[in-house]
Design an enzyme around this catalytic site. Sequence first.
Site, short mmCIF file in Angstrom:
data_model
loop_
_atom_site.label_atom_id
_atom_site.label_comp_id
_atom_site.label_asym_id
_atom_site.label_seq_id
_atom_site.Cartn_x
_atom_site.Cartn_y
_atom_site.Cartn_z
N LYS C 129 49.86 18.53 21.35
CA LYS C 129 50.88 19.16 22.19
C LYS C 129 51.51 20.31 21.41
O LYS C 129 51.75 20.17 20.21
CB LYS C 129 51.94 18.11 22.58
N SER C 204 56.57 16.19 30.55
CA SER C 204 56.29 17.52 30.02
C SER C 204 54.93 17.61 29.32
O SER C 204 54.44 18.70 29.09
CB SER C 204 57.38 17.93 29.04
N SER C 228 57.90 11.81 29.32
CA SER C 228 56.94 12.90 29.18
C SER C 228 55.56 12.51 28.67
O SER C 228 54.65 13.34 28.66
CB SER C 228 57.51 13.98 28.24
#
Lengths: 95, 475, 544
Positions: C129, C204, C228
């Site tokens: 990420k 997210s 997330s």
Amino acid sequence: MQLSSDDIRRIARLARIAIDEQETVAMQQQLNGIFGVIEQLQSVNTDGVEPMSHAQDVALRLREDKVTESNQREALQAVAPAVEAGLYLVPKVIE
Amino acid sequence: MQWEVVIGLEIHTQLSTQTKIFSGASTAFGAEPNTQACAVDIALPGVLPVMNKAAVEKAIRFGLAIGAKVNRKSVFARKNYFYPDLPKGYQISQFELPVVEGGEITIRVGDENKVVRLTRAHLEEDAGKSLHEDFHGMSGIDLNRAGTPLLEIVSEPDMRSAAEAVAYAKALHSLVTWIGICDGNMQEGSFRVDANVSVRPKGQAEFGTRREIKNLNSFKFLEQAIKYEANWQVEQLEDGKKIVQATVLFDPETGQTRVMRTKEDAHDYRYFPDPDLPPLVIDEAQIEQIRGELPELPAAMQARFQSVFGLPAYDAQTLTSSKALANYFEETVAAGADSKLASNWIMGEVAATLNREEKEITQSPVSSERLASLIKRIMDGTIHNKAAKDVFKVLWESDKSVDQLIDELGVRPVDSSVVEGLVDQVLAANAAMVAEFKSGKEKAFNALVGQCMKAAKGKADPAVINDLLKRKLTE
Amino acid sequence: MPSQFVALQHRCAYLQAFPVAFRPTPFCCRSSLNNELHGTLPTLRPASPFEQAMTTYTLKQAADLLASGKTSAVELASDYLARIESLNPVLNTFITVDREKTLEMAKQADARRAQGQAGVLTGVPVAHKDIFCAEGWRTTCGSKILDNFVSPYDAGVISRCKDAGLVTLGRTNMDEFAMGSSNENSAYGVVKNPWDQTAVPGGSSGGSAAVVAARLAPAATATDTGGSIRQPAAFCGVTGLKPTYGIVSRYGMVAYASSLDQGGPIAQTAEDCALMLNVMAGHDPRDSTSLERAGEDYTGALAQSLKGLRIGMPKEYFGEGLSADVQAAIEAALAEYRKLGAEIVEISLPRTQLAIPAYYVIAPAEASSNLSRFDGVRYGHRAADYQKHINEKTSALEALYEQSRAEGFGTEVKRRILTGAYVLSHGYYDAYYLKAQKVRRLLSEDFQSGFSQCDVIAAPAAPTVAWNLGEKGDDPVAMYLADIYTLGVNLAGLPGIAHPVGFGAQGRPVGLQLIGNYFSESRLLNAAHQFQQVTDWHTRQPGL
């Protein structure tokens, strides 16, 4: 409670984010929507409840007072927008 | 109307640690800009603070030294504001729960002792520095100092004059250096004072509106700034104006204070507990260990100097104004010097010479041992006090021993039988003066003493000559 | 209920009728379903059969292949890079891909293996990420304000991955500063849900979930502040674990809400998540909230029987607000768990609703402070023409700050910063921030009383399947309300896992969330793994 457009301008200034009139209007409407949800908190009886600011109930860990960092100025300033003579440059600050 | 000035001080003491409060970067003074500002100090995305153990220990040490409460749990909070010397956009400090609460310090102003109460002392990080030399109309930011550990020591508004404020600041300065938590170097910013000043009609219970004078880095400026500010406030009030709460700066060039910001544009700091740092927990064992390591504190040492060495309060206080001075005194006595003589010499000749040469006691060329040798020669009657002062002057410049110098300078007193002969000679040679004395002119006596000393080439004890003359003249 | 959904449920029931080994291959199944539901699939350049074969491996399979010498790290990385090159333009799952860097890491991993110094995962490629700082890699956190930021240092998680010999395939797309539930708040464009490109992937960590679903990486790192990891994992039909707060280092993980943020893995299977957690978890002295615990092998309990496992069903989670398709899939999954020996008990988490207001006070408050460092002074975006905005009310310095931040931050980030600044500001702190912290305590006490009656708590990961791109566009409140099932876990600091349990409306995946008590990651992974031994939802992949 309702936030006024002045409230929006005040907190935008506090947060150092430029905001124009149109954004102020949109932001005011959205934040009032959000605060509509947040207001639910007021209905809860929290007398005598200790506030919880950490997910784990632990004590602060302490570090030995030994130098572990060496000069990394070049690498750290490689990503800086404006430097001169090893200093970060900003518009003149006068007090 | 009689006015009373009310002063409280906030003093930022830089804790003498090797590394920053929340990072492993060095705190050494004077490095090239930003060479001691690591990723944590410049607040790169993702970096996190880790607390320095030594800073905590020093805060505890301070709390114990002033008889304060050392909080078993204290909390770090974020003070949010934007400034280029504050890389994270917030300063990690302590707000609601500081590490130290309460405590007091006794100061001496004139002949009076006064107790100043402390509100709190809390740990926080220092900011960087803005350099305003011209970089094409820009300022330069050096973050070497960012993250240096500070203990902010806040007093109650207990002081009533600039002199008291200075006495308090000096006492605190002495204490923090005494207990080894701060190097006390004011030029380098290790000890910075903010003064909250207000005035009120004498006898009024409520405080007046205060203004805060920021960043005073010498005792002299502290005194000047408070005096100016208090006078200014009184003038304003006497002119029927009101004092507006404000933060002001003192300009040493003009000797005046000027407004930096008023309450209206005061920051809204949005303090909240720092989620990156769990509460600081201090246990009993740690406190007891640090208590055990504490040196004898100035107040206790002062009392001991009075009781054990029989020194007057003034001497005891002066000698304990710094740990180095107190050590010097104790070493001198330990080396065999009489304590009162040692005290007199240290506060007299030694202090004066150091002052003249702008030196610290630790830099004195006359070691405590050499001073003791000199004093011992006074004690055993080898030389007189006056002669000793001459020896001291040379001792300061040379590395010869006291005895060697006594011989070389020929300052041993003339033998008493020789002195008596000299006195007789002088009396015989100055019959006119003797007659004057006998007719009641006291002044003639002093002239005769001078003549005797001259005849003895200064090596006689004036007291002995005095006695002899008196006896012979009244015979 | 839409007719499509009925059709899908029939189809799912039809699939369930086959023993696992004889079911039609998921790939075919999904294609036909998609065709049935949406007409034709959006055109994609199909990956070559070889690439496809190579990239459908689980993390475990890839590791085994490397260990057996049947493939090399370079070969594996090249295959994935090829697939990324072909699919990323469509799905937009990666913000940064750097072929040379990846292959260099793969070469080093192969060398390490040749020297006999390989660990379990050495040479396996994963995606990170874009929130984890990685030395020499652009680290944007989904924001324009960090568009030019090349990190000079490695996050704790990145160091651990490097030490394990994992190869970085690239940096996955995400909602800006991890603020969002749909990945539509990325400054680098929306990520498309690999199952349905008209749907959001969740957020997210939408990019991380989507790369795993699209088989662009066998696993990805992710972070979870309010759901997330779990919600995008559910939306993309993959498995994601949010560990107990303090297990995974936050050092170098760009902070959104420090007291809630926690890194964790997303992968196809629970077993892969366990392998990844073995790498990611561990004490880091550079993070003061990182816990000092003895090392744990999270694969150790995978094989345990679920006999006697008490699964709590909070009645507040399964009532109003939960869509029928999600509820049906979850109930079917719980029936499966029952077959495995688990016992389902009803529990109550009475203050569930309060998680939303508490979270949307605490997270923005912390964020408003955490994001103050992005000021255009030491790194990141600095407005070019700030001087135009100097006036009697705004100094040059203020103009620099205000313009740089106004240009650098997206709308949602600004909303949260302003919300956070407001709740902390003078006169409002007690009513909002302090109140929310007290409610946080009550919420975590509710979980503890829940755990007195059960071992793990079952919950939906979200009230619905993935919604359509743009559907909740300018309605932040609607978006926030959809986080109802995930926020409480972060507020309490508990671990949670989401794993696929079927499909709902429009053939979009449904995930079940299991919430455990502190440090029960092994138990959660064990439960999900056992479930995955008797079901194949986790093996389904979208037709791309």
